[in-house]
Motif scaffolding. Sequence first.
Motif, mmCIF file in Angstrom:
data_model
loop_
_atom_site.group_PDB
_atom_site.id
_atom_site.type_symbol
_atom_site.label_atom_id
_atom_site.label_comp_id
_atom_site.label_asym_id
_atom_site.label_seq_id
_atom_site.Cartn_x
_atom_site.Cartn_y
_atom_site.Cartn_z
ATOM 1 N N VAL A 149 6.873 0.402 -48.099
ATOM 2 C CA VAL A 149 8.196 -0.152 -48.409
ATOM 3 C C VAL A 149 9.196 0.177 -47.301
ATOM 4 C CG1 VAL A 149 10.130 -0.059 -50.025
ATOM 5 C CG2 VAL A 149 7.780 -0.085 -50.889
ATOM 6 N N LEU A 150 9.172 1.419 -46.810
ATOM 7 C CA LEU A 150 10.090 1.811 -45.738
ATOM 8 C C LEU A 150 9.825 1.023 -44.463
ATOM 9 C CD1 LEU A 150 10.199 5.703 -46.185
ATOM 10 C CD2 LEU A 150 11.934 4.020 -46.836
ATOM 11 N N CYS A 151 8.546 0.757 -44.195
ATOM 12 C CA CYS A 151 8.198 -0.031 -43.012
ATOM 13 C C CYS A 151 8.791 -1.433 -43.110
ATOM 14 C CB CYS A 151 6.679 -0.103 -42.866
ATOM 15 S SG CYS A 151 6.129 -1.110 -41.472
ATOM 16 N N ILE A 152 8.683 -2.044 -44.287
ATOM 17 C CA ILE A 152 9.246 -3.387 -44.478
ATOM 18 C C ILE A 152 10.764 -3.358 -44.309
ATOM 19 C CG2 ILE A 152 9.595 -5.249 -46.141
ATOM 20 C CD1 ILE A 152 6.893 -4.455 -47.392
ATOM 21 N N LEU A 153 11.416 -2.412 -44.966
ATOM 22 C CA LEU A 153 12.879 -2.358 -44.949
ATOM 23 C C LEU A 153 13.440 -2.003 -43.573
ATOM 24 C CD1 LEU A 153 13.610 -0.608 -48.372
ATOM 25 C CD2 LEU A 153 13.681 -3.052 -47.820
ATOM 26 N N SER A 154 12.661 -1.289 -42.764
ATOM 27 C CA SER A 154 13.152 -0.924 -41.433
ATOM 28 C C SER A 154 13.403 -2.143 -40.553
ATOM 29 C CB SER A 154 12.164 0.022 -40.739
ATOM 30 O OG SER A 154 10.934 -0.641 -40.458
ATOM 31 N N MET A 160 6.932 -11.021 -40.738
ATOM 32 C CA MET A 160 6.438 -11.108 -39.379
ATOM 33 C C MET A 160 6.500 -9.750 -38.682
ATOM 34 S SD MET A 160 7.566 -11.114 -36.008
ATOM 35 C CE MET A 160 9.315 -11.353 -36.313
ATOM 36 N N TYR A 161 7.598 -9.037 -38.892
ATOM 37 C CA TYR A 161 7.810 -7.729 -38.269
ATOM 38 C C TYR A 161 6.749 -6.736 -38.730
ATOM 39 C CZ TYR A 161 9.994 -3.077 -38.032
ATOM 40 O OH TYR A 161 10.244 -1.740 -37.857
ATOM 41 N N ILE A 206 15.080 -4.628 -41.311
ATOM 42 C CA ILE A 206 16.458 -5.094 -41.504
ATOM 43 C C ILE A 206 17.346 -4.644 -40.343
ATOM 44 C CG2 ILE A 206 18.505 -4.887 -42.979
ATOM 45 C CD1 ILE A 206 16.630 -4.658 -45.369
ATOM 46 N N PHE A 207 17.085 -3.448 -39.812
ATOM 47 C CA PHE A 207 17.911 -2.904 -38.729
ATOM 48 C C PHE A 207 17.712 -3.689 -37.425
ATOM 49 C CE2 PHE A 207 17.211 0.660 -41.653
ATOM 50 C CZ PHE A 207 18.517 1.002 -41.927
ATOM 51 N N LEU A 208 16.653 -4.434 -37.323
ATOM 52 C CA LEU A 208 16.444 -5.307 -36.164
ATOM 53 C C LEU A 208 16.920 -6.726 -36.444
ATOM 54 C CD1 LEU A 208 12.860 -4.217 -35.023
ATOM 55 C CD2 LEU A 208 15.027 -3.650 -33.935
ATOM 56 N N TYR A 209 16.771 -7.155 -37.697
ATOM 57 C CA TYR A 209 17.096 -8.538 -38.031
ATOM 58 C C TYR A 209 18.563 -8.873 -37.783
ATOM 59 C CZ TYR A 209 18.141 -12.688 -40.763
ATOM 60 O OH TYR A 209 18.603 -13.928 -41.158
ATOM 61 N N PHE A 210 19.466 -8.046 -38.298
ATOM 62 C CA PHE A 210 20.882 -8.419 -38.222
ATOM 63 C C PHE A 210 21.425 -8.440 -36.794
ATOM 64 C CE2 PHE A 210 20.672 -7.615 -42.772
ATOM 65 C CZ PHE A 210 21.420 -8.692 -43.246
ATOM 66 N N PRO A 211 21.182 -7.432 -35.959
ATOM 67 C CA PRO A 211 21.710 -7.537 -34.588
ATOM 68 C C PRO A 211 21.002 -8.585 -33.738
ATOM 69 C CG PRO A 211 20.440 -5.526 -34.834
ATOM 70 C CD PRO A 211 20.580 -6.104 -36.203
ATOM 71 N N LEU A 212 19.670 -8.677 -33.845
ATOM 72 C CA LEU A 212 18.914 -9.550 -32.944
ATOM 73 C C LEU A 212 18.824 -10.996 -33.413
ATOM 74 C CD1 LEU A 212 15.942 -7.190 -31.980
ATOM 75 C CD2 LEU A 212 18.026 -7.666 -30.680
ATOM 76 N N ILE A 213 18.678 -11.214 -34.726
ATOM 77 C CA ILE A 213 18.475 -12.568 -35.249
ATOM 78 C C ILE A 213 19.761 -13.144 -35.832
ATOM 79 C CG2 ILE A 213 17.078 -14.004 -36.774
ATOM 80 C CD1 ILE A 213 15.524 -12.538 -34.551
ATOM 81 N N HIS A 214 20.385 -12.415 -36.743
ATOM 82 C CA HIS A 214 21.571 -12.944 -37.426
ATOM 83 C C HIS A 214 22.763 -13.054 -36.482
ATOM 84 C CE1 HIS A 214 23.996 -13.950 -40.912
ATOM 85 N NE2 HIS A 214 24.912 -13.089 -40.486
ATOM 86 N N PHE A 215 23.038 -11.977 -35.727
ATOM 87 C CA PHE A 215 24.187 -11.982 -34.819
ATOM 88 C C PHE A 215 23.827 -12.368 -33.382
ATOM 89 C CE2 PHE A 215 25.480 -8.940 -38.192
ATOM 90 C CZ PHE A 215 26.610 -9.607 -38.633
ATOM 91 N N LYS A 216 22.524 -12.549 -33.112
ATOM 92 C CA LYS A 216 22.048 -13.027 -31.800
ATOM 93 C C LYS A 216 22.550 -12.162 -30.641
ATOM 94 C CE LYS A 216 21.397 -17.849 -33.141
ATOM 95 N NZ LYS A 216 21.571 -17.664 -34.584
ATOM 96 N N CYS A 217 22.448 -10.855 -30.797
ATOM 97 C CA CYS A 217 22.817 -9.935 -29.716
ATOM 98 C C CYS A 217 21.611 -9.734 -28.800
ATOM 99 C CB CYS A 217 23.296 -8.597 -30.289
ATOM 100 S SG CYS A 217 24.732 -8.720 -31.359
ATOM 101 N N HIS A 218 21.396 -10.691 -27.909
ATOM 102 C CA HIS A 218 20.207 -10.666 -27.066
ATOM 103 C C HIS A 218 20.527 -10.071 -25.697
ATOM 104 C CE1 HIS A 218 19.284 -14.563 -29.474
ATOM 105 N NE2 HIS A 218 19.031 -13.480 -30.180
ATOM 106 N N PRO A 219 19.663 -9.228 -25.180
ATOM 107 C CA PRO A 219 19.858 -8.717 -23.813
ATOM 108 C C PRO A 219 19.868 -9.879 -22.810
ATOM 109 C CG PRO A 219 18.167 -7.473 -24.976
ATOM 110 C CD PRO A 219 18.475 -8.651 -25.835
ATOM 111 N N LYS A 220 20.804 -9.831 -21.865
ATOM 112 C CA LYS A 220 20.942 -10.934 -20.918
ATOM 113 C C LYS A 220 19.753 -11.042 -19.957
ATOM 114 C CE LYS A 220 26.007 -10.948 -20.982
ATOM 115 N NZ LYS A 220 27.260 -10.832 -20.175
#
Length: 488
Positions: A444-449, A116-117, A451-465
Amino acid sequence: MKTEGTENSKSASEMPDKILGTGSQNVALKREVGLFSSVCLIAGIMIGSGIFMSPEWVLYYMGSPGASLLIWAAGGVLSMLGGLCYVELGTTIKESGGNYIYLLRNFGPLPAFLYMYTTLILTGPSKTAANALSFAKYVAAPFYEGCAPPQVVVKCVAAICILVVTAINCFNVKLATGTQNVFTAAKLLALFLILVGGVVVLIRGQTMNLQNAFQDTAVGFGPVGLAFYQALWAYDGWNMLNNVTEEVKRPQKTLPRAILIAIPVVTFLYVMVNVSYFAVMTTNEFLKSNAPAVTWGSKILGTWMWLIPVSVAMSTFGTINGTTFAAGRVWHVAAREGHLPDIFSMVHVQRLTPFPPLIIKAFLALCMIIPGDFVSIVNYCSFMTWLVIGVSTAGLLKIKIIEPKHPTSYKVPIIVPVILLIASVYLVLAPIIDKPQIEYLYAVLCILSGIFLYFPLIHFKCHPKFLSKITLHLQLFLQVIPTAKNID
């Protein structure tokens, strides 16, 4: 995101009735895409600028008319196999979203998010921008005889095209599908005109260009793969109906019927149009032509050659409309699953169209309206496309092996997805092995980049208030509300 989506939904439920209507829990995208519109959507997206721009590059890589025709025929067969696999995926996983939802259900959130990204920030907008620029060049050309149109004019016309298509798709589904039906009919007539012209030439005995058709054929792992990239760019779109499964009437029957009608028709037209090109032009003329269809028109149509630029413009406009209709639904579903802000999962309270994803897609496409190398764009996007198709096909094999009795009205023999998976692996690896280029590393780098958004925003749900407040204000401004799934 999902955590904030609950707060957003509560806030939305307190909005005035004139905005929310009867209640968002009962709101869903309507099933308004019938068989005819489904066929037109598939064929209308497939037939774009590719058949007018790719043939010279297929010939360039293969070296001979005969080998080029085999590539075009093989591309149609491969698209048909892919279509059959995606029918089973679509009737098993009865949700909109196409590749995104298949990756999510079969392999989890990370692969789905990365797809999707990548589609959101790069491949989707770049394809729209490339088609819009092709449209603009053909529209502007008659006003600048003897010279190329100024880039500022081309860019302005391309921008207007994107805005008009976005407005059509935001207005309502019927207008979008009706527009698609009209432009698909027009482009089919244009290809039929070229086909008939070539047949007339052959009947008159002008067959010298097709003699020794396989002389100078290129052989090799890489050239064949690159030739396939160019041909399959023209076939791109055969799986787009799966993006709107929840809006298709009786999808269990409509999906297979639409695929079995649209792809064979397009394949026949593509092969015969290339036969017509070769009947009229020599190999050298073909390779020197920047636009084979225009060169063909100047030789056959004479004073009526203006029909070709008009046909190409209509063809690309129809493709932009179809991809806008289908791609906007992917972002809508991704937001519904929590991979994008909730505002992207909402639809207009009266028109029931996904306003937010359509608007942001138009904005990103407008930002990417810059001159580019057509061949590089095709190779880059094809690499990404067949990588995703291969993974989605692996998901179908996983379903067939782990759940051989999975409930669906349509099943393909297991050999079909196996062939498609092998072909996908070949198309991904062949150009890299034969002639490595920096664009594949960028892909490939575009796809892998992501990951740096997935873990904080999706996996750990660090959403701006503040996101929930922004979502609420956007809901009020755009008059949009959350939706429910429509998988009955």
